[in-house]
Design a protein around this motif. Sequence first.
Motif, PDB file in Angstrom:
ATOM      1  N   UNK C  76       0.686  -1.123   0.026  1.00 54.30           N
ATOM      2  CA  UNK C  76       0.131   0.166   0.007  1.00 54.30           C
ATOM      3  C   UNK C  76       0.797   1.159  -0.072  1.00 54.30           C
ATOM      4  N   UNK C  77       0.126   2.479   0.041  1.00 56.67           N
ATOM      5  CA  UNK C  77       0.894   3.577  -0.137  1.00 56.67           C
ATOM      6  C   UNK C  77       1.448   3.888   1.214  1.00 56.67           C
ATOM      7  N   UNK C  78       1.106   3.507   2.307  1.00 54.51           N
ATOM      8  CA  UNK C  78       1.567   3.485   3.663  1.00 54.51           C
ATOM      9  C   UNK C  78       1.833   1.894   4.134  1.00 54.51           C
ATOM     10  N   UNK C  79       3.057   1.506   4.140  1.00 54.97           N
ATOM     11  CA  UNK C  79       3.623   0.287   4.649  1.00 54.97           C
ATOM     12  C   UNK C  79       3.748   0.407   6.409  1.00 54.97           C
ATOM     13  N   UNK C  80       2.915  -0.004   7.026  1.00 55.27           N
ATOM     14  CA  UNK C  80       2.915   0.113   8.386  1.00 55.27           C
ATOM     15  C   UNK C  80       3.527  -1.037   9.086  1.00 55.27           C
ATOM     16  N   UNK C  81       4.697  -1.122   9.552  1.00 51.91           N
ATOM     17  CA  UNK C  81       5.480  -2.091  10.073  1.00 51.91           C
ATOM     18  C   UNK C  81       5.483  -2.054  11.708  1.00 51.91           C
ATOM     19  N   UNK C  82       4.671  -2.820  12.191  1.00 52.57           N
ATOM     20  CA  UNK C  82       4.610  -2.688  13.764  1.00 52.57           C
ATOM     21  C   UNK C  82       5.309  -3.833  14.505  1.00 52.57           C
ATOM     22  N   UNK C  83       6.212  -3.192  15.502  1.00 56.27           N
ATOM     23  CA  UNK C  83       7.359  -4.095  15.826  1.00 56.27           C
ATOM     24  C   UNK C  83       6.587  -5.251  16.773  1.00 56.27           C
ATOM     25  N   UNK C  84       7.005  -6.388  16.832  1.00 57.45           N
ATOM     26  CA  UNK C  84       6.721  -7.619  17.270  1.00 57.45           C
ATOM     27  C   UNK C  84       7.633  -8.157  18.474  1.00 57.45           C
ATOM     28  N   UNK C  85       8.826  -7.354  18.681  1.00 62.96           N
ATOM     29  CA  UNK C  85       9.859  -7.940  19.482  1.00 62.96           C
ATOM     30  C   UNK C  85       9.528  -7.534  20.958  1.00 62.96           C
ATOM     31  N   UNK C  86      10.551  -7.763  21.835  1.00 61.00           N
ATOM     32  CA  UNK C  86      10.339  -7.798  23.452  1.00 61.00           C
ATOM     33  C   UNK C  86      10.045  -6.669  24.076  1.00 61.00           C
ATOM     34  N   UNK C  87      10.743  -5.695  23.875  1.00 62.02           N
ATOM     35  CA  UNK C  87      10.577  -4.399  24.567  1.00 62.02           C
ATOM     36  C   UNK C  87       9.124  -3.968  24.262  1.00 62.02           C
ATOM     37  N   UNK C  88       8.739  -4.097  22.887  1.00 59.70           N
ATOM     38  CA  UNK C  88       7.537  -3.704  22.700  1.00 59.70           C
ATOM     39  C   UNK C  88       6.482  -4.254  22.877  1.00 59.70           C
ATOM     40  N   UNK C  89       6.526  -5.679  23.183  1.00 58.94           N
ATOM     41  CA  UNK C  89       5.709  -6.542  23.622  1.00 58.94           C
ATOM     42  C   UNK C  89       5.501  -6.461  25.255  1.00 58.94           C
ATOM     43  N   UNK C  90       6.619  -5.745  25.962  1.00 58.64           N
ATOM     44  CA  UNK C  90       6.479  -5.583  27.262  1.00 58.64           C
ATOM     45  C   UNK C  90       5.712  -4.317  27.610  1.00 58.64           C
ATOM     46  N   UNK C  91       5.454  -3.481  26.293  1.00 53.53           N
ATOM     47  CA  UNK C  91       4.779  -2.002  26.540  1.00 53.53           C
ATOM     48  C   UNK C  91       3.399  -2.421  25.633  1.00 53.53           C
ATOM     49  N   UNK C  92       2.993  -3.492  25.453  1.00 54.26           N
ATOM     50  CA  UNK C  92       1.623  -3.825  24.855  1.00 54.26           C
ATOM     51  C   UNK C  92       1.519  -3.892  23.345  1.00 54.26           C
TER      52      UNK C  92
END
Lengths: 519, 422, 157
Positions: C76-92
Motif C-alpha cells: 500500500x501507499x503506507x507500509x505500516x510495520x509494527x514491532x513484534x519484539x520483546x520491549x514493544x511486547x512488554x509495552x503492549x
Amino acid sequence: MIKLFIDGAAVEVPEGTTVFKAAEQGGIELPHFCFHPAFAPEGSCRLCLIQIEGSPKLELGCSTIVREGMKVVTQSPAVREARRGVLEFLLAEHPLDCPICDKAGECKLQDYSRDYGLTESVFREFKEKRDKKVAIGEKLLLDRERCIQCTRCVRFLAEITKSHELGVFERGVHAEIGILEGGPVRNGYSGNLVDLCPVGAITDTDFRFKTRPWFLSRGESVCPHCDRGCNIYVDYQPGFPRVPGSAKVFRIRPRTNEAVNGPWICDAGRYGYVRAQNEGRSDRPFWNKDGAKTELAWDTAMAILGDKLRALADAGRSDRVAVAATSWLTNEELFLLKKIFRDDFGAGRIVLCDPQPGEGDDFLHRPDRTPNARGARELGFDPAPPTLEALARGTEVLILFGPHIAERFAADELCAALRGIAVKVLVTPHLTGLEGLMDGVFASATPAEKDGSFTNFEGRIQPFVAAARPCPDVRSELAILAALAGSLGLRPDYYGRLTTAAAVRRELAKDIPFFGGAA
Amino acid sequence: MTKAPQVLTEFFWLEQLHRIEAYVARGGYAALKKALAAMTPDQVHDEVKKAGLRGRGGAGFPAGVKWGFIPKGTDKPKYLCVNADEGEPGTFKDKYILSHDPHLLIEGIVLASYAVGIQAAYVYIRGEYEMIARRLEQAIDEARGAGFLGRNILGSGFDLEIVVHRGAGAYICGEETALLESLEGKRGNPRLKPPFPAVVGLFQCPTVINNVETLANVPGIIRNGAGWFLELGLPKDGGTRIFGVSGAVAKPGIYELPSGTSLREIIFTYASGMKDGRKLKAVIPGGMSSPILKAEEIDVRMDVDSVAAAGSMLGSGGIIVIAEDTPILQVLRRVAAFYAHESCGQCTPCRLGTSWIRKTVERMAAGRGQAGDVDALIRLAANIQGRTLCPLGDAAAMPVTAIARKFRAELEGGLATAGARP
Amino acid sequence: MSAAFSPELVSKIEALAGRYPAKGAALLPVLHLVQSERGLVSAEDERAVAGLLGMPPIKVREVMTFYTMFRRSPVGRYHIQVCTNLSCSLAGGEALAAYLEAKLGVKLGGTTPDGRFTLTGVECLGACETAPCLMVNFDYYGNLDAARIDELLGSLT
C-alpha cells in the motif's frame, strides 16, 4: 609433512591437509553431508564434528587444517552426542518417506541414523509442509521436504558447470532450493545432481520407482559414448530376464577417476548409455533367406558365414571379402580382427566405419562419438571413412561391425551399393533398420557386457570386465571373431588360445609397442 | 548524586549538533588534526591499545588488539567496516550517535583508518535506519567539503573515502562475516572462520570490523589519552558505555555511564525505577542474546568481565526490564520467535533447532504443553550451543536455557494450569 | 510486464556500482533504489539488475528472498510495520497490533482494499525506548496508544 594422531594412531600428511582427509588416509571416514571432495569445505551440516585435544569446542573435520602433533578424537561420547544432535535436528523436519523414496538403501541420512541409534522420533511438533515434486530439470525432481540444505547441488552448478540454475531462497527453516521461472537445470551434466544429493531430495525420473538399490549389482566399466572414456558403474539386476519391455541395466553412474572424469559423467553418457543398453537391442542372430528373416541358433548362423568365407578362400578369392570395423570395438577385438582378416585370411579391404562426430563441450563430452578411435589408430586402422565405391567394388562378402555406415551415407546410395554385394553380414548390438539390407545379423554385446579395453583420446588404455550379462544368444565381437577363426581353420595353435580378452591383450602387448604396458 | 561524565553524549541534545560547524565549534576534529600532524599510525594504534577499548557491539573484544591482526606489509587494500546494523533487540544506542553526532563517528573512522592503513571504509547501516543513513551521508559530504575526508586529508598524504551501505532487514548481518557477505551483495550467510576477516575479509582483503560506539570512543582517546579513558571506567574495561534501558521502567532511554556501574543503579537511579510502581521480575542485561538475570541478581556491575562472571553477557548493553506481572512465557515466545525468524538457515542446528524451539514454545503458549517440555527446550538449546557455524546459534540457545532454568517452576506451573495433556 | 529501466535509473545504478571494487557489492543499495522508484522489484527488474551488475539472475532472487525489506509484490501507499519484539511486547505491542488489525480491517501481512495501507510485523526497530512503536515507510512512530494511532492513521491520506 605433518604428523598428527587420529584416535591414537599416527598419520603423516602434507601441510595444509584437512583433518577429514588425514582421517581418510588413516582409514576413517568422518560422517558428512555438505562436504564433497570436489568443492571447498562448506561447514554447514555440522556432522563431521570432532574433538581436538586442547580445544574447548568441537571442531569441524572438513575445514580444520592439521597441525604438528594434533590429537584428534573421532568417536568420543561427546562427539557421538553432538553428531546425534545434528541428525536428530535433520530428522525432525525430514519426512518418513523411506518406503517410497528412491534413495532408500543408499541414503546417508538413513545410514547415519542407524549408526547413531536414532530409531524413534522425539519431535512432537508439526513438520513443515513443502512441495514434494518440483520439476527442476528435464529428468530431475526436487522434494523440498527431504532436502537437508547441504547445498551440494547449488555448489555443483556454481563451481563445476558454472550455470547457476539452482539457488537458495528464503531463510531459516523456510530456506528452500529452487530455480528461476523458465530456468531449469539444463547443462549436459544435470544427472550428477542425483548422485550428489545425499538424501532423496533430488531424484532421477529415469530411475524413479523402478527398483531398489539392494536389488542391483554394480559392475565397473568405461562409458563408450565418446573418446574420453569416463569411468562408470553399471547398475544391473543379475538374473533379471530381459524380456521385451523390461530393463536389465537400471542406471549408469560415475566411477571416480581423478585422471579422467573426476567424480562426474555427462548426461549423454549417463542417459544415452542406459537407453542404449536396454532399448532396440538385437537379441539373437538371424539370416535373411529369400526375403524371410529366420532366427537362427548361434552355431548355425556362424556356420553359414564360415561356409561362405571358406568358399571364397578355397577359390583364391579371399580378397573379395571386405570388413568394416568400428572404433566401438575394443583394442583386443580390433587386434584380433586385423590378425584374422589381414594377416591370415587376406581380406581385400579392412576399413573403419564410425559415426559422425558430434558437439563437444568444454568439460567432459568430446566430439568423437566412439570409445576407441585412438586405439584403432594405434592399431594401424586408417581413420578416414571409406567411400561406398571403394567398399563395394569387387566385394562379394561384406562384414560390417556396427551400424554406423548408415549414418555416413544416404539411404538410397547405401542401398544401391549394397545390392551389388552378394553376402552382407552385420554384427551389431542394436537394431536400427539397417538389418533390412543385410543377409545376416549377429547380435553382439555392448561394452558393458564384455571384457576388453579402450584407448581414450589421451592414449590412456582403460581395461574393463563385463559388468552386465547379455541375453544368451548375444556374443561379444571377440567371441564372434574367435569363433570365425576356428570355423575357418586358421592357425588353431595361435587362435585357439585367443578366446578371452586377457589372452588377446597379452598378444597385443607383445606385438605393438604402444600397447606394451597393457597386459 | 554526581552526574556521570557524558563524554559521548554530552552534546547530543544540542540543536543542530549533527552539523559540522557545531561539531567543530566544540572541539570536533581536533583529535584528527593532532593525530595527522603529530602522531604516526602506530602511535595512534598504541594509544587505543593502551586504553584497552573493548568492542561495544556485543563481544567486547579489545579494538586495539583486533586492529593488530591486520597483516603488516600486505599489498592488498585494507578495509574498515563500521557495524551499524544495530539489530540486537533492546539496543538503540548507535542510532543516537549516527543521527545526533555523526561527525563523532566520522572522526573515529578516520582515526582508526589512519592507524591501520585503511583505504576505504564502509558503514553497514541497517535498512530501517533509512533517514539516519541520509543524515550520515550529509555529514560525510560536509566532512569531505571541510577536508577531513577524501584525498590527502589535512595535507597528511592519507586518503580515505567512506561509503554508506544499507542493509535490508536481517539481524544476522550484524555478525561480522555475514556483514561482509551482505556488503559483497550476497545473502547474509556467515563465513567459516578461520580464515579471519583481518586476513581474508571484504573482497578477500584484510578487514577490520568495528561497532559504531567503539569507533565513537577513539577521538576522545586520542585527544585526552589512554589514561583518561581508563580513569573513566575500570582498568580492564575503560571508558563509558551508552546503556539502553527499555521495558517496564519509568524513564526508558539511553544512559551514558562509566563501565562498571551496577545494573541496579542504572535501573533504579538513572532510569528512575519501575514504571507505575510495578515490581521487578527479571532483567535481560545486554540485548536479547544475553542470559536473563533474576531480580536478585541485579547488583552485578555492568562491565564485560563482571557480567560474564555472573553467567550472562554485557553484550550491547541493551537492558530490558521485565515486571512481575509479565508471564515469563511471553518473554520466551518473543525470544523463540525472533531467532527462528532471523536464522539464516545455513547450518543444521540453528536452522532446525530455532524452529523446533519456537514450535514447542508456541504449543506451550496455546495450552497444549506437555510434561518434559521445559527439559526438551534445555536439551534443544544444548544441541545448538557451541555446534553452529556462527554465534547466532549461541545467541538463540543461551537465553532459552537461562529462562528455562531460572523460571522452570513458572513455566511448568503454566503447563499444569493450562490443562496439559500427555 | 514492467517497463525497462530509464536511463536515469541506469546511471544511478552504475554510480552505486562504482563505489565498490566489485560491481556486485552494490546489489542491496541498488535493489533499495529500484524498489523506491517502482514500489517493488519484479522478476524482470531482477534480470535487469543482474545484467547491470554482472551476476546470474538467480543471485538476485536469492537476495530478494533473504532480506525482509525487499518486496516482490506491491504494498500500500503506507507500509505500516509494527514491532513484534520483546520491549514493544512488554509495552503492549500485541494489543497495538491487534488494534491496528481491527482499525484497518486486515490481518498482519494484508493490504487494505483501497490500497492505502499494508500492515506487517517487523523485528526490533531499535526504538525500544519509545515502545510500543512502528514504522510507516521509513518514518518511526513511538510511545503509541489508541489515540495516537487514530491520529497517525488520520494523518496518512
